[in-house]
Design an enzyme around this catalytic site. Structure first.
Site, PDB file in Angstrom:
ATOM      1  N   GLY A   1      25.295  47.122  77.147  1.00 54.88           N
ATOM      2  CA  GLY A   1      25.462  48.413  76.495  1.00 54.88           C
ATOM      3  C   GLY A   1      24.154  49.185  76.527  1.00 54.88           C
ATOM      4  O   GLY A   1      23.263  48.878  77.334  1.00 54.88           O
TER       5      GLY A   1
ATOM      6  N   ILE B   1      32.582  47.755  73.636  1.00 59.14           N
ATOM      7  CA  ILE B   1      33.843  48.177  73.018  1.00 59.14           C
ATOM      8  C   ILE B   1      33.671  49.553  72.386  1.00 59.14           C
ATOM      9  O   ILE B   1      34.639  50.270  72.179  1.00 59.14           O
ATOM     10  CB  ILE B   1      34.325  47.173  71.945  1.00 59.14           C
ATOM     11  CG1 ILE B   1      33.296  47.032  70.813  1.00 59.14           C
ATOM     12  CG2 ILE B   1      34.659  45.841  72.547  1.00 59.14           C
ATOM     13  CD1 ILE B   1      33.844  46.373  69.554  1.00 59.14           C
ATOM     14  N   ASP B   2      32.418  49.927  72.078  1.00 55.34           N
ATOM     15  CA  ASP B   2      32.172  51.176  71.331  1.00 55.34           C
ATOM     16  C   ASP B   2      32.409  52.436  72.167  1.00 55.34           C
ATOM     17  O   ASP B   2      32.557  53.526  71.614  1.00 55.34           O
ATOM     18  CB  ASP B   2      30.730  51.213  70.812  1.00 55.34           C
ATOM     19  CG  ASP B   2      30.376  50.006  69.967  1.00 55.34           C
ATOM     20  OD1 ASP B   2      31.302  49.387  69.406  1.00 55.34           O
ATOM     21  OD2 ASP B   2      29.184  49.678  69.872  1.00 55.34           O
TER      22      ASP B   2
ATOM     23  N   GLU C   1      33.103  51.996  61.167  1.00 58.03           N
ATOM     24  CA  GLU C   1      32.060  51.324  60.379  1.00 58.03           C
ATOM     25  C   GLU C   1      30.826  52.200  60.157  1.00 58.03           C
ATOM     26  O   GLU C   1      30.119  52.059  59.163  1.00 58.03           O
ATOM     27  CB  GLU C   1      31.630  50.020  61.059  1.00 58.03           C
ATOM     28  CG  GLU C   1      31.038  50.225  62.447  1.00 58.03           C
ATOM     29  CD  GLU C   1      30.556  48.939  63.113  1.00 58.03           C
ATOM     30  OE1 GLU C   1      30.657  47.865  62.510  1.00 58.03           O
ATOM     31  OE2 GLU C   1      30.082  49.038  64.264  1.00 58.03           O
TER      32      GLU C   1
ATOM     33  N   ARG D   1      44.324  48.911  49.329  1.00 58.65           N
ATOM     34  CA  ARG D   1      43.702  47.696  49.855  1.00 58.65           C
ATOM     35  C   ARG D   1      42.855  48.071  51.067  1.00 58.65           C
ATOM     36  O   ARG D   1      43.121  49.087  51.709  1.00 58.65           O
ATOM     37  CB  ARG D   1      44.771  46.690  50.318  1.00 58.65           C
ATOM     38  CG  ARG D   1      45.652  46.158  49.221  1.00 58.65           C
ATOM     39  CD  ARG D   1      44.919  45.122  48.374  1.00 58.65           C
ATOM     40  NE  ARG D   1      45.811  44.446  47.448  1.00 58.65           N
ATOM     41  CZ  ARG D   1      46.104  44.868  46.227  1.00 58.65           C
ATOM     42  NH1 ARG D   1      45.586  46.002  45.775  1.00 58.65           N
ATOM     43  NH2 ARG D   1      46.919  44.171  45.448  1.00 58.65           N
TER      44      ARG D   1
ATOM     45  N   GLY E   1      15.987  39.951  70.371  1.00 61.23           N
ATOM     46  CA  GLY E   1      14.914  39.458  71.222  1.00 61.23           C
ATOM     47  C   GLY E   1      14.726  40.241  72.501  1.00 61.23           C
ATOM     48  O   GLY E   1      14.624  39.663  73.578  1.00 61.23           O
TER      49      GLY E   1
ATOM     50  N   GLY F   1      32.418  50.124  66.066  1.00 62.69           N
ATOM     51  CA  GLY F   1      32.188  51.310  66.896  1.00 62.69           C
ATOM     52  C   GLY F   1      30.765  51.808  66.788  1.00 62.69           C
ATOM     53  O   GLY F   1      30.385  52.781  67.424  1.00 62.69           O
ATOM     54  N   ARG F   2      30.005  51.130  65.901  1.00 63.69           N
ATOM     55  CA  ARG F   2      28.609  51.505  65.649  1.00 63.69           C
ATOM     56  C   ARG F   2      28.502  52.963  65.206  1.00 63.69           C
ATOM     57  O   ARG F   2      29.229  53.344  64.304  1.00 63.69           O
ATOM     58  CB  ARG F   2      27.780  51.217  66.909  1.00 63.69           C
ATOM     59  CG  ARG F   2      26.318  51.095  66.625  1.00 63.69           C
ATOM     60  CD  ARG F   2      25.634  50.046  67.440  1.00 63.69           C
ATOM     61  NE  ARG F   2      25.719  48.750  66.795  1.00 63.69           N
ATOM     62  CZ  ARG F   2      25.002  48.396  65.727  1.00 63.69           C
ATOM     63  NH1 ARG F   2      24.142  49.220  65.207  1.00 63.69           N
ATOM     64  NH2 ARG F   2      25.137  47.210  65.185  1.00 63.69           N
TER      65      ARG F   2
ATOM     66  N   HIS G   1      34.928  41.599  64.111  1.00 64.66           N
ATOM     67  CA  HIS G   1      34.787  41.104  65.483  1.00 64.66           C
ATOM     68  C   HIS G   1      36.123  40.806  66.156  1.00 64.66           C
ATOM     69  O   HIS G   1      36.151  40.520  67.359  1.00 64.66           O
ATOM     70  CB  HIS G   1      33.911  39.845  65.496  1.00 64.66           C
ATOM     71  CG  HIS G   1      32.485  40.133  65.128  1.00 64.66           C
ATOM     72  ND1 HIS G   1      32.081  40.266  63.824  1.00 64.66           N
ATOM     73  CD2 HIS G   1      31.394  40.346  65.886  1.00 64.66           C
ATOM     74  CE1 HIS G   1      30.780  40.540  63.804  1.00 64.66           C
ATOM     75  NE2 HIS G   1      30.342  40.585  65.033  1.00 64.66           N
TER      76      HIS G   1
HETATM   77  O1  F6P Z   1      28.297  47.166  70.025  1.00 62.96           O
HETATM   78  C1  F6P Z   1      29.404  46.364  69.796  1.00 62.96           C
HETATM   79  C2  F6P Z   1      29.506  46.003  68.336  1.00 62.96           C
HETATM   80  O2  F6P Z   1      30.665  45.212  68.191  1.00 62.96           O
HETATM   81  C3  F6P Z   1      29.517  47.189  67.383  1.00 62.96           C
HETATM   82  O3  F6P Z   1      30.754  47.811  67.314  1.00 62.96           O
HETATM   83  C4  F6P Z   1      29.088  46.499  66.099  1.00 62.96           C
HETATM   84  O4  F6P Z   1      28.455  47.397  65.207  1.00 62.96           O
HETATM   85  C5  F6P Z   1      28.115  45.466  66.582  1.00 62.96           C
HETATM   86  O5  F6P Z   1      28.390  45.222  67.940  1.00 62.96           O
HETATM   87  C6  F6P Z   1      28.198  44.177  65.814  1.00 62.96           C
HETATM   88  O6  F6P Z   1      27.210  43.328  66.258  1.00 62.96           O
HETATM   89  P1  F6P Z   1      27.098  41.806  65.798  1.00 62.96           P
HETATM   90  O7  F6P Z   1      27.955  41.017  66.738  1.00 62.96           O
HETATM   91  O8  F6P Z   1      25.650  41.518  65.943  1.00 62.96           O
HETATM   92  O9  F6P Z   1      27.588  41.710  64.389  1.00 62.96           O
END
Ligand code: F6P
Length: 372
Positions: A124, A148-149, A243, A285, A84, A192-193, A291
């Protein structure tokens, strides 16, 4: 700039450990200057849609009493949102399609209506981009970098990163013992996006054999080769994957795409684990920390950065500054233009010392590489 009497603080985007410490430091530093402080709930929703916020209240009075005892708490007492964007607010048409509308006029009017002279926006890249545009439209804004990224340009580090790396490393330490007991390979996926900072630091600190980051598209055959080599001298292996990592010519692992928010990443760890199993026959595995690395108590380092950032944001406002972001430039806090800090993502430089150290220790990034 007119004399400041009242400021607002908001937190936007994903939460990060340290947000509450910023809120506390900024509130107390502002109160010391005789300013009134309000917190806007859930990004800008507290001003635009207060009825959707907790108890139907969009603003919270912030003062020494209301910020007591929150420095060590994860999350944000103001709540946050990563959807939003008020400048491109998604609205559904009658035929089901979507369009976006600019609510900045309404939003700036709300700041006026509440007598708010300036904003400290903690966020961010997305949230600070919005803050930068609001500043350009006339609202005095100071940005505080959070994520965190660690992918924000202009600051050596963002708060939240250290906590994420500490917890991620602890998880990898725990996975070592179970991987060794079962002679397994364990693939650990971390957030880490589109940047590999968390994966790189967790992987190196946690003695991973392979680290896969978005900055280096990987070749699964090279990953498999490294795992086989590892089993020549050991009985287990650890792979840390960001990720946002992708195979050469491969696709990012995306869970969901929604209008008005960033794509949700996830699933690369399971994919890599299946490929390792298929290529090497090793029992494998995968676990996604998801999160978990974003929650919990901020480390002392993150608390200190957050407290310093919060107070520095107030000092900047008091000095008549606007349109800048507080940044860490050790040993001091510095300021950079918001427009500069939000203009590009900070990726892991492939020639940085942390990368070179990983290479020297024989960690594979799934690419072709020869030591010189
Ligand atoms: O930008 C912080 C972050 O935790 C990224 O590492 C991750 O891709 C994203 O946010 C996850 O977002 P959401 O909380 O919407 O799943």
């Amino acid at each position: 700039m007119k004399t400041i009497k009242k400021i607002a603080i908001n937190t936007g985007g994903g939460d990060a450990p340290g947000l509450n410490a910023v809120i506390r430091a900024a509130t107390i530093a502002a109160e010391h200057r005789g300013w009134e402080v309000v917190g806007i709930r859930e990004g800008y929703n507290g001003l635009l849609f207060p009825e959707t916020c907790r108890h139907g209240e969009g603003l919270i009075d912030l003062n020494r009493k209301s910020v007591r005892g929150i420095t060590h708490l994860g999350g944000t007492i103001l709540g946050t949102t990563n959807k939003g964007n008020p400048l491109e607010y998604p609205v559904q048409n009658e035929d089901g399609s979507w369009r976006t509308i600019d609510l900045s006029g309404e939003l700036l009017a709300k700041f006026d209506e509440h007598g708010i002279d300036a904003l400290i926006a903690v966020g961010g890249d997305g949230s600070l981009g919005i803050a930068n545009q609001l500043n350009q439209k006339g609202l005095p804004v100071i940005g505080v970098p959070k994520t965190i990224d660690n992918d924000l340009d202009g600051t050596v580090v963002t708060f939240g990163f250290d906590t994420a790396v500490s917890f991620g490393t602890e998880c990898v330490d725990r996975l070592h013992s179970t991987a060794e007991s079962h002679k397994r390979t364990i693939v650990v996926e971390v957030m880490g996006r589109y940047a590999g900072w968390i994966a790189l630091h967790v992987g190196l600190a946690g003695s991973a054999d392979v680290i896969l980051i978005p900055e280096i598209p990987y070749d699964m055959n090279r990953v498999a080769e490294k795992i086989r080599q590892r089993y020549d001298t050991s009985t287990f292996a650890i792979v840390v994957v960001a990720e946002g990592a992708t195979e050469i010519d491969g696709q990012r692992a995306v869970v969901a795409r929604e209008i008005g928010r960033a794509e949700q990443l996830g699933g690369i760890g399971a994919r890599v684990a299946a490929q390792i199993r298929a290529l090497t026959g090793v029992e494998t595995r995968s676990v996604s920390l998801g999160h978990l690395v974003r929650g919990g108590t901020p480390t002392p380092r993150d608390r200190l950065i957050s407290l310093r950032f919060g107070a520095a944001a107030v000092r900047a406002l008091a000095a008549g500054e606007r349109g800048i972001m507080v940044a860490l430039d050790p040993p001091n806090v510095a300021y950079v233009p918001l427009s500069e800090a939000t203009s590009r993502m900070k990726a892991v430089p492939l020639d940085c010392d942390t990368m070179l150290t990983s290479r020297d220790l024989g960690i594979s990034f799934g690419d072709e590489f020869e030591l010189v």
